[in-house]
Design a protein around this motif. Structure first.
Motif, PDB file in Angstrom:
ATOM      1  N   HIS A 138       1.897  13.485  -6.846  1.00  0.00           N
ATOM      2  CA  HIS A 138       2.575  12.603  -5.893  1.00  0.00           C
ATOM      3  C   HIS A 138       2.272  11.128  -6.161  1.00  0.00           C
ATOM      4  O   HIS A 138       2.475  10.280  -5.316  1.00  0.00           O
ATOM      5  N   ASP A 139       1.748  10.864  -7.335  1.00  0.00           N
ATOM      6  CA  ASP A 139       1.498   9.476  -7.722  1.00  0.00           C
ATOM      7  C   ASP A 139       2.728   8.961  -8.457  1.00  0.00           C
ATOM      8  O   ASP A 139       2.856   9.061  -9.674  1.00  0.00           O
ATOM      9  N   TYR A 140       3.648   8.398  -7.685  1.00  0.00           N
ATOM     10  CA  TYR A 140       4.971   8.033  -8.219  1.00  0.00           C
ATOM     11  C   TYR A 140       5.055   6.590  -8.683  1.00  0.00           C
ATOM     12  O   TYR A 140       6.103   6.170  -9.163  1.00  0.00           O
ATOM     13  N   SER A 199       0.851  -1.183   0.000  1.00  0.00           N
ATOM     14  CA  SER A 199       0.000   0.000   0.000  1.00  0.00           C
ATOM     15  C   SER A 199       0.886   1.232   0.000  1.00  0.00           C
ATOM     16  O   SER A 199       1.987   1.219   0.554  1.00  0.00           O
ATOM     17  N   THR A 200       0.400   2.284  -0.646  1.00  0.00           N
ATOM     18  CA  THR A 200       1.178   3.527  -0.709  1.00  0.00           C
ATOM     19  C   THR A 200       0.328   4.698  -0.261  1.00  0.00           C
ATOM     20  O   THR A 200      -0.883   4.713  -0.495  1.00  0.00           O
ATOM     21  N   GLY A 201       0.947   5.647   0.372  1.00  0.00           N
ATOM     22  CA  GLY A 201       0.257   6.902   0.729  1.00  0.00           C
ATOM     23  C   GLY A 201       0.713   7.427   2.076  1.00  0.00           C
ATOM     24  O   GLY A 201       0.748   6.676   3.051  1.00  0.00           O
ATOM     25  N   ASN A 202       1.061   8.717   2.121  1.00  0.00           N
ATOM     26  CA  ASN A 202       1.486   9.355   3.380  1.00  0.00           C
ATOM     27  C   ASN A 202       0.373   9.373   4.412  1.00  0.00           C
ATOM     28  O   ASN A 202       0.636   9.473   5.607  1.00  0.00           O
ATOM     29  N   GLU A 203      -0.885   9.321   3.934  1.00  0.00           N
ATOM     30  CA  GLU A 203      -2.027   9.470   4.840  1.00  0.00           C
ATOM     31  C   GLU A 203      -2.377   8.166   5.565  1.00  0.00           C
ATOM     32  O   GLU A 203      -3.253   8.144   6.415  1.00  0.00           O
ATOM     33  N   LEU A 204      -1.693   7.077   5.219  1.00  0.00           N
ATOM     34  CA  LEU A 204      -2.154   5.778   5.715  1.00  0.00           C
ATOM     35  C   LEU A 204      -1.648   5.454   7.117  1.00  0.00           C
ATOM     36  O   LEU A 204      -0.508   5.759   7.473  1.00  0.00           O
ATOM     37  N   ARG A 227       5.656   5.369   1.842  1.00  0.00           N
ATOM     38  CA  ARG A 227       5.295   6.795   1.764  1.00  0.00           C
ATOM     39  C   ARG A 227       5.355   7.254   0.307  1.00  0.00           C
ATOM     40  O   ARG A 227       5.998   6.615  -0.524  1.00  0.00           O
ATOM     41  N   ASP A 228       4.703   8.370   0.040  1.00  0.00           N
ATOM     42  CA  ASP A 228       4.739   8.939  -1.311  1.00  0.00           C
ATOM     43  C   ASP A 228       6.074   9.649  -1.509  1.00  0.00           C
ATOM     44  O   ASP A 228       6.157  10.890  -1.535  1.00  0.00           O
ATOM     45  N   ASP A 229       7.106   8.853  -1.622  1.00  0.00           N
ATOM     46  CA  ASP A 229       8.464   9.375  -1.762  1.00  0.00           C
ATOM     47  C   ASP A 229       9.168   8.446  -2.740  1.00  0.00           C
ATOM     48  O   ASP A 229       9.215   7.230  -2.522  1.00  0.00           O
ATOM     49  N   GLY A 250      -2.894   2.267  -4.590  1.00  0.00           N
ATOM     50  CA  GLY A 250      -2.741   3.719  -4.480  1.00  0.00           C
ATOM     51  C   GLY A 250      -1.571   4.226  -5.295  1.00  0.00           C
ATOM     52  O   GLY A 250      -0.710   3.465  -5.765  1.00  0.00           O
ATOM     53  N   GLY A 251      -1.587   5.539  -5.532  1.00  0.00           N
ATOM     54  CA  GLY A 251      -0.460   6.195  -6.182  1.00  0.00           C
ATOM     55  C   GLY A 251      -0.315   5.916  -7.666  1.00  0.00           C
ATOM     56  O   GLY A 251       0.715   6.216  -8.252  1.00  0.00           O
ATOM     57  N   THR A 252      -1.352   5.327  -8.275  1.00  0.00           N
ATOM     58  CA  THR A 252      -1.233   4.981  -9.702  1.00  0.00           C
ATOM     59  C   THR A 252      -1.916   6.003 -10.592  1.00  0.00           C
ATOM     60  O   THR A 252      -1.935   5.866 -11.804  1.00  0.00           O
TER      61      THR A 252
HETATM   62 MG    MG Z   1      -2.125   8.044  -2.712  1.00  0.00          MG
END
Ligand code: MG
Ligand code: AMP
Length: 418
Positions: free
Chosen positions: A254-256, A181-186, A224-226, A247-249
């Motif tokens: 910030h969708d890396y 899973s990806t995302g700073n908010e998670l 993280r979104d990094d 996520g992030g797709t």
């Molecule tokens: Mg995301």
């Protein structure tokens, strides 16, 4: 890149995904696996003509006139071999599964007879030649293929495998699957509740969807979104047969996921499908080495929205995984049902509506679980199935026939139904 239709995307996936190799498994551990070999009968079954009933083996010609009294010359139990020949006016007491004696051509069940004085029995009804006899080889014949490669091992199949004495069988390997899973908010499952964060549900919903297919995945955690951190996680994930990233797709700044996975050598086949929910779904392949020292890795980038993630899994990931495991049936069972209400739909995207099913006299009726927001995970928890609204539909009327994909948990029902 254009938006692909759902069915074009599915076709693209199945063209890109190969069935994995075979491995041996003990019969006791094989439920749900898929046979990677044809299985043949190793003997005729039954091995000779046997009785299908508890009763009397006799000559049907003796029953021209009934009732008639016959002399009982032998008792034959299952596991016994008869050693007397039945002549006119004679019979043998015989049990289910016991071999038919010489001279007999029929069996009469005990319920159609009466005990008679001496070693005799009274036969009350006439039967034809062959009555209640299981003929040698009627179940299976030596050398005949009884199960073909691609057969899923159900309890019935297990019974057949045991019958032909297969203590071990070749089955297709199950893919090793990583979930990221990806995302700073998670917020992780074990983390304390932070009101500013979003609980990571996708890793676990995806895990359960995989487990329902017989796959025990590895959860890689939350990236993280990094770009640098993401790259590290993605590298690890690409060591598996299949990598699912949630996520992030999408196309946010910030969708890396997509740019990073492409630098790692994944060839992206598509990243947009005309569907609702779930259009930012990506699919790619990291080709294995030509010398066979490494295998292809299949990559799916799933949308972060929890419903979208699950719906995309059902449409794209599940068929790919089932193909890898050798299943012929890769798609969920669909049924035609009646819709209980009207439904708005703008032509353009295939829509998957969460529905409950209610049994009616002439089949099933589908009703929407309510608001269909792609973050409303409770709708997935309630749903019996996903109703498919075709991309070109301009809306559905109450009473219209629709197609529903059945989700897990729909095989059993409350009422006995018979
Ligand atoms: Mg995301
Ligand atoms: P994204 O696809 O990364 O733009 O995410 C879309 C939405 O899905 C955001 O509102 C996220 O908070 C949510 N989301 C992303 N990943 C997860 C996850 N693992 N579990 C639950 N919600 C998520």
């Amino acid at each position: 890149m254009e938006y692909l239709s759902v069915t074009d995307a599915q076709q693209c996936i199945l063209e890109s995904v190969k069935t994995l190799g075979a491995e041996p498994v003990r019969l006791e551990q094989s439920l749900g696996r898929v046979l990677a070999e044809d299985v043949r009968a190793n003997r005729d079954l039954p091995p000779y003509d046997v009785s299908a009933m508890d009763g009397y083996a006799l000559r049907s010609a003796d029953l021209a006139k009934v009732p008639v009294s016959l002399e009982i010359i032998e008792d034959i139990r299952a596991g016994d071999m008869p050693d007397k020949q039945i002549r006119s006016g004679q019979c043998a007491r015989i049990m289910t599964g016991a071999p038919l004696p010489q001279g007999a051509d029929a069996v009469i069940r005990v319920e159609d007879t009466l005990a008679a004085p001496g070693d005799h029995v009274q036969i009350n009804v006439a039967v034809k030649s062959g009555n209640d006899i299981r003929v040698r080889g009627e179940g299976m014949r030596t050398g005949a293929v009884v199960l073909t490669a691609g057969t899923e091992i159900t309890p019935g199949v297990t019974g057949v495998l045991a019958t032909v004495k297969r203590a071990q069988v070749q089955v297709y390997r199950r893919p090793r699957v990583a979930v990221l899973s990806t995302g700073n908010e998670l917020e992780g499952l074990a983390d304390p509740v932070d009101p500013d964060k979003i609980p990571n549900s996708n890793s676990y919903a995806l895990m359960a969807q995989l487990q329902a297919l017989g796959i025990e995945p590895e959860l890689l955690g939350i990236a993280r979104d990094d770009p640098a951190e993401l790259e590290e996680y993605l590298r690890r994930g690409l060591g598996f047969d299949v990598l699912l990233v949630s996520g992030g797709t999408s196309v946010g700044v910030h969708d890396y996921v997509r740019p990073t996975i492409e630098t790692l050598g994944v060839q992206m086949k598509f990243w947009r499908v005309a569907m609702k929910p779930g259009h930012p779904v990506a699919f790619g392949v990291l080709p294995g080495n030509a010398d066979g020292t490494s295998k292809d890795t299949i990559f799916f980038g799933l949308p972060g929205n929890p419903v979208s993630s699950m719906v995309c899994f059902e449409q794209f990931v599940a068929p790919a995984l089932r193909r890898m495991m050798g299943h012929g049936r890769v798609y969920r069972r669909t049924i035609a049902v009646r819709l209980t209400h009207k439904l708005k739909h703008q032509p353009g995207r295939t829509e998957f509506v969460r529905v409950t099913l209610a049994k009616q006299q002439d089949g099933y009726a589908a009703t929407s679980t309510g608001a269909q927001g792609s973050g409303m995970l409770l709708s997935m928890a309630q749903a019996d199935g996903l109703m498919v609204v075709p991309a070109d539909s301009a809306g559905l009327a109450a009473g219209e026939q629709v197609t529903v994909q059945l989700l897990d948990g729909t095989v059993f029902q409350e009422d006995v139904g018979i």
